[in-house]
Design an enzyme around this catalytic site. Structure first.
Site, PDB file in Angstrom:
ATOM      1  N   LYS A  13       0.834  -1.212   0.000  1.00 11.86           N
ATOM      2  CA  LYS A  13       0.000   0.000   0.000  1.00 11.86           C
ATOM      3  C   LYS A  13       0.870   1.264   0.000  1.00 11.86           C
ATOM      4  O   LYS A  13       0.668   2.157  -0.807  1.00 11.86           O
ATOM      5  CB  LYS A  13      -0.947   0.011   1.225  1.00 11.86           C
ATOM      6  CG  LYS A  13      -1.883  -1.192   1.274  1.00 11.86           C
ATOM      7  CD  LYS A  13      -2.826  -1.129   2.455  1.00 11.86           C
ATOM      8  CE  LYS A  13      -2.146  -1.223   3.809  1.00 11.86           C
ATOM      9  NZ  LYS A  13      -1.425  -2.487   4.070  1.00 11.86           N
ATOM     10  N   ARG A  88      -9.768   0.375   8.967  1.00  6.67           N
ATOM     11  CA  ARG A  88      -9.292  -0.988   9.221  1.00  6.67           C
ATOM     12  C   ARG A  88     -10.332  -1.816   9.957  1.00  6.67           C
ATOM     13  O   ARG A  88     -10.061  -2.983  10.264  1.00  6.67           O
ATOM     14  CB  ARG A  88      -8.027  -0.921  10.063  1.00  6.67           C
ATOM     15  CG  ARG A  88      -6.742  -1.231   9.295  1.00  6.67           C
ATOM     16  CD  ARG A  88      -5.610  -0.964  10.238  1.00  6.67           C
ATOM     17  NE  ARG A  88      -4.400  -1.634   9.955  1.00  6.67           N
ATOM     18  CZ  ARG A  88      -3.307  -1.048   9.464  1.00  6.67           C
ATOM     19  NH1 ARG A  88      -3.321   0.204   9.108  1.00  6.67           N
ATOM     20  NH2 ARG A  88      -2.202  -1.746   9.325  1.00  6.67           N
ATOM     21  N   ARG A 127      11.431  -5.685   5.038  1.00  7.81           N
ATOM     22  CA  ARG A 127      11.195  -4.239   4.815  1.00  7.81           C
ATOM     23  C   ARG A 127      12.182  -3.387   5.624  1.00  7.81           C
ATOM     24  O   ARG A 127      12.479  -3.692   6.774  1.00  7.81           O
ATOM     25  CB  ARG A 127       9.758  -3.896   5.208  1.00  7.81           C
ATOM     26  CG  ARG A 127       9.487  -2.395   5.201  1.00  7.81           C
ATOM     27  CD  ARG A 127       8.028  -2.063   5.143  1.00  7.81           C
ATOM     28  NE  ARG A 127       7.272  -2.511   6.295  1.00  7.81           N
ATOM     29  CZ  ARG A 127       5.944  -2.425   6.386  1.00  7.81           C
ATOM     30  NH1 ARG A 127       5.240  -1.941   5.381  1.00  7.81           N
ATOM     31  NH2 ARG A 127       5.329  -2.850   7.464  1.00  7.81           N
ATOM     32  N   ARG A 160      11.278  -1.708  11.196  1.00  9.40           N
ATOM     33  CA  ARG A 160      10.215  -1.367  12.146  1.00  9.40           C
ATOM     34  C   ARG A 160      10.114  -2.438  13.232  1.00  9.40           C
ATOM     35  O   ARG A 160      10.250  -3.622  12.948  1.00  9.40           O
ATOM     36  CB  ARG A 160       8.870  -1.274  11.401  1.00  9.40           C
ATOM     37  CG  ARG A 160       8.635   0.066  10.758  1.00  9.40           C
ATOM     38  CD  ARG A 160       7.442   0.078   9.838  1.00  9.40           C
ATOM     39  NE  ARG A 160       6.221  -0.521  10.360  1.00  9.40           N
ATOM     40  CZ  ARG A 160       5.059  -0.509   9.724  1.00  9.40           C
ATOM     41  NH1 ARG A 160       4.947   0.078   8.541  1.00  9.40           N
ATOM     42  NH2 ARG A 160       3.997  -1.070  10.243  1.00  9.40           N
ATOM     43  N   ARG A 171      -0.162  -9.498  13.296  1.00  9.51           N
ATOM     44  CA  ARG A 171      -0.791  -8.463  12.470  1.00  9.51           C
ATOM     45  C   ARG A 171      -1.599  -9.090  11.332  1.00  9.51           C
ATOM     46  O   ARG A 171      -2.666  -8.584  10.970  1.00  9.51           O
ATOM     47  CB  ARG A 171       0.270  -7.520  11.907  1.00  9.51           C
ATOM     48  CG  ARG A 171       0.815  -6.577  12.985  1.00  9.51           C
ATOM     49  CD  ARG A 171       2.125  -5.960  12.582  1.00  9.51           C
ATOM     50  NE  ARG A 171       2.043  -5.096  11.438  1.00  9.51           N
ATOM     51  CZ  ARG A 171       3.055  -4.868  10.590  1.00  9.51           C
ATOM     52  NH1 ARG A 171       4.222  -5.448  10.776  1.00  9.51           N
ATOM     53  NH2 ARG A 171       2.886  -4.066   9.574  1.00  9.51           N
TER      54      ARG A 171
HETATM   55  P1  ADP Z   1       2.172  -1.894   3.229  1.00 12.56           P
HETATM   56  O1  ADP Z   1       2.196  -0.376   3.195  1.00 12.56           O
HETATM   57  O2  ADP Z   1       0.975  -2.476   2.534  1.00 12.56           O
HETATM   58  O3  ADP Z   1       2.356  -2.468   4.608  1.00 12.56           O
HETATM   59  P2  ADP Z   1       4.749  -1.646   1.845  1.00 12.56           P
HETATM   60  O4  ADP Z   1       4.407  -0.764   0.678  1.00 12.56           O
HETATM   61  O5  ADP Z   1       5.511  -1.034   2.956  1.00 12.56           O
HETATM   62  O6  ADP Z   1       3.408  -2.394   2.394  1.00 12.56           O
HETATM   63  O7  ADP Z   1       5.525  -2.912   1.253  1.00 12.56           O
HETATM   64  C1  ADP Z   1       6.015  -3.928   2.112  1.00 12.56           C
HETATM   65  C2  ADP Z   1       7.410  -4.350   1.645  1.00 12.56           C
HETATM   66  O8  ADP Z   1       7.305  -5.040   0.418  1.00 12.56           O
HETATM   67  C3  ADP Z   1       8.368  -3.190   1.418  1.00 12.56           C
HETATM   68  O9  ADP Z   1       9.656  -3.588   1.819  1.00 12.56           O
HETATM   69  C4  ADP Z   1       8.319  -2.970  -0.106  1.00 12.56           C
HETATM   70  O10 ADP Z   1       9.546  -2.458  -0.613  1.00 12.56           O
HETATM   71  C5  ADP Z   1       8.031  -4.370  -0.618  1.00 12.56           C
HETATM   72  N1  ADP Z   1       7.140  -4.397  -1.796  1.00 12.56           N
HETATM   73  C6  ADP Z   1       6.068  -3.603  -2.043  1.00 12.56           C
HETATM   74  N2  ADP Z   1       5.453  -3.958  -3.180  1.00 12.56           N
HETATM   75  C7  ADP Z   1       6.160  -5.008  -3.681  1.00 12.56           C
HETATM   76  C8  ADP Z   1       6.025  -5.836  -4.843  1.00 12.56           C
HETATM   77  N3  ADP Z   1       5.040  -5.645  -5.718  1.00 12.56           N
HETATM   78  N4  ADP Z   1       6.927  -6.826  -5.017  1.00 12.56           N
HETATM   79  C9  ADP Z   1       7.923  -7.027  -4.106  1.00 12.56           C
HETATM   80  N5  ADP Z   1       8.104  -6.294  -2.996  1.00 12.56           N
HETATM   81  C10 ADP Z   1       7.241  -5.289  -2.780  1.00 12.56           C
HETATM   82  P1  AMP Z   2       0.736   0.295   9.206  1.00  8.46           P
HETATM   83  O1  AMP Z   2       1.842   1.296   9.090  1.00  8.46           O
HETATM   84  O2  AMP Z   2      -0.445   0.650   8.345  1.00  8.46           O
HETATM   85  O3  AMP Z   2       1.218  -1.111   8.990  1.00  8.46           O
HETATM   86  O4  AMP Z   2       0.203   0.386  10.718  1.00  8.46           O
HETATM   87  C1  AMP Z   2       1.040   0.092  11.803  1.00  8.46           C
HETATM   88  C2  AMP Z   2       0.218  -0.080  13.059  1.00  8.46           C
HETATM   89  O5  AMP Z   2      -0.464   1.156  13.361  1.00  8.46           O
HETATM   90  C3  AMP Z   2      -0.895  -1.125  12.992  1.00  8.46           C
HETATM   91  O6  AMP Z   2      -0.431  -2.430  13.261  1.00  8.46           O
HETATM   92  C4  AMP Z   2      -1.838  -0.614  14.091  1.00  8.46           C
HETATM   93  O7  AMP Z   2      -1.363  -0.915  15.385  1.00  8.46           O
HETATM   94  C5  AMP Z   2      -1.742   0.902  13.904  1.00  8.46           C
HETATM   95  N1  AMP Z   2      -2.761   1.409  12.945  1.00  8.46           N
HETATM   96  C6  AMP Z   2      -2.540   2.000  11.752  1.00  8.46           C
HETATM   97  N2  AMP Z   2      -3.689   2.331  11.163  1.00  8.46           N
HETATM   98  C7  AMP Z   2      -4.679   1.939  11.996  1.00  8.46           C
HETATM   99  C8  AMP Z   2      -6.101   1.977  11.941  1.00  8.46           C
HETATM  100  N3  AMP Z   2      -6.755   2.490  10.877  1.00  8.46           N
HETATM  101  N4  AMP Z   2      -6.783   1.463  12.993  1.00  8.46           N
HETATM  102  C9  AMP Z   2      -6.157   0.959  14.070  1.00  8.46           C
HETATM  103  N5  AMP Z   2      -4.831   0.869  14.167  1.00  8.46           N
HETATM  104  C10 AMP Z   2      -4.083   1.348  13.155  1.00  8.46           C
END
Ligand code: ADP
Ligand code: AMP
Length: 217
Positions: A13, A88, A127, A160, A171
């Site tokens: 995302k 969420r 990541r 993270r 998660r």
């Molecule tokens: P989210 O925001 O949904 O938690 P991220 O955008 O942070 O996910 O992506 C999670 C990890 O996967 C990051 O390290 C990113 O660089 C990698 N990633 C994202 N999209 C792809 C993809 N299409 N193929 C491989 N790795 C990806």
């Molecule tokens: P994310 O960066 O989207 O992976 O979110 C990291 C963490 O933030 C999640 O595991 C939750 O603990 C909290 N969080 C983010 N967005 C929300 C949401 N919309 N509702 C509740 N918790 C959230």
């Protein structure tokens, strides 16, 4: 224009949001980023949120809803926003509907980024994020040019706390229980567009852009 990015943790995302925001000039609202900033700054919100985030649990709806309510009132969101990681829960989605109705706007499209579980685990545990600008990398799939250094600002990359294998598992289970029902919620409203998120980053972006372009035709 209001666009929502729905999908499990690690679906891509944030990665896609970075590109879409540039393409469409939307305000970027990522509740996870806002909460992490509050934790870093040790604000009252940060102290409350931290205990949930560290365990991989969702922060209570009322806290998150008020963050988004305030953020949507900022000037840059007047012409549209891309929501990443919110809503969420069904309760958050209902609150959002209320907020948007009050502001006389509506959701245009909800992307559901679909990725297989094994791939999610590999993406999350590999990541790395820039401490300074928040840019996201992956040790294998999107490595920086110099190990542990951000290509964009030279900042240090870190893992993270909640990207450890143990918390990732929690998660993903929280996602299934509390967030996945939103797929049905938005499908019923005719807003959902499913995207195959298993593909490479550029291919996923292309699919999403094509869907957004259809909206404006
Ligand atoms: P989210 O925001 O949904 O938690 P991220 O955008 O942070 O996910 O992506 C999670 C990890 O996967 C990051 O390290 C990113 O660089 C990698 N990633 C994202 N999209 C792809 C993809 N299409 N193929 C491989 N790795 C990806
Ligand atoms: P994310 O960066 O989207 O992976 O979110 C990291 C963490 O933030 C999640 O595991 C939750 O603990 C909290 N969080 C983010 N967005 C929300 C949401 N919309 N509702 C509740 N918790 C959230």
């Amino acid at each position: 224009m209001i666009i929502i990015l729905l999908g499990p943790p690690g679906a891509g995302k944030g990665t896609q949001a970075e590109r879409l925001v540039e393409h469409k000039g939307l305000a970027y609202i990522a509740t996870g980023d806002i909460l992490r900033k509050a934790v870093k700054n040790k604000t009252q919100l940060g102290r409350k949120a931290r205990e949930y985030m560290d365990q991989g649990l969702l922060v209570p709806d009322d806290l998150v809803v008020s963050i988004v309510r305030e953020r949507l009132l900022e000037p840059d969101a007047a012409s549209g926003a891309l929501l990443d990681g919110f809503p969420r829960t069904v309760s958050q989605a209902e609150s959002l509907d209320g907020m948007l109705e009050a502001g006389k706007t509506k959701i245009d499209l909800v992307f559901s980024l679909e990725v297989e579980e094994n791939e999610l685990i590999e993406r999350l545990t590999g990541r790395r994020v820039c401490r300074d600008c928040g840019a996201t990398y992956h040790m294998k799939f999107k490595p920086p040019k110099v190990r542990n250094v951000c290509d964009q600002c030279g900042g240090e990359l870190y893992q993270r706390d909640d990207d450890s294998l143990e918390t990732v598992t929690e998660r993903l289970s929280v996602y299934k229980k509390q967030t996945e029902p939103l797929i049905k919620y938005y499908k019923a409203k005719g807003l959902l567009v499913a995207i195959d998120g298993n593909a490479e980053i550029d291919q996923v972006s292309q699919q999403m852009r094509a869907e957004l372009d259809k909206l404006q035709q």
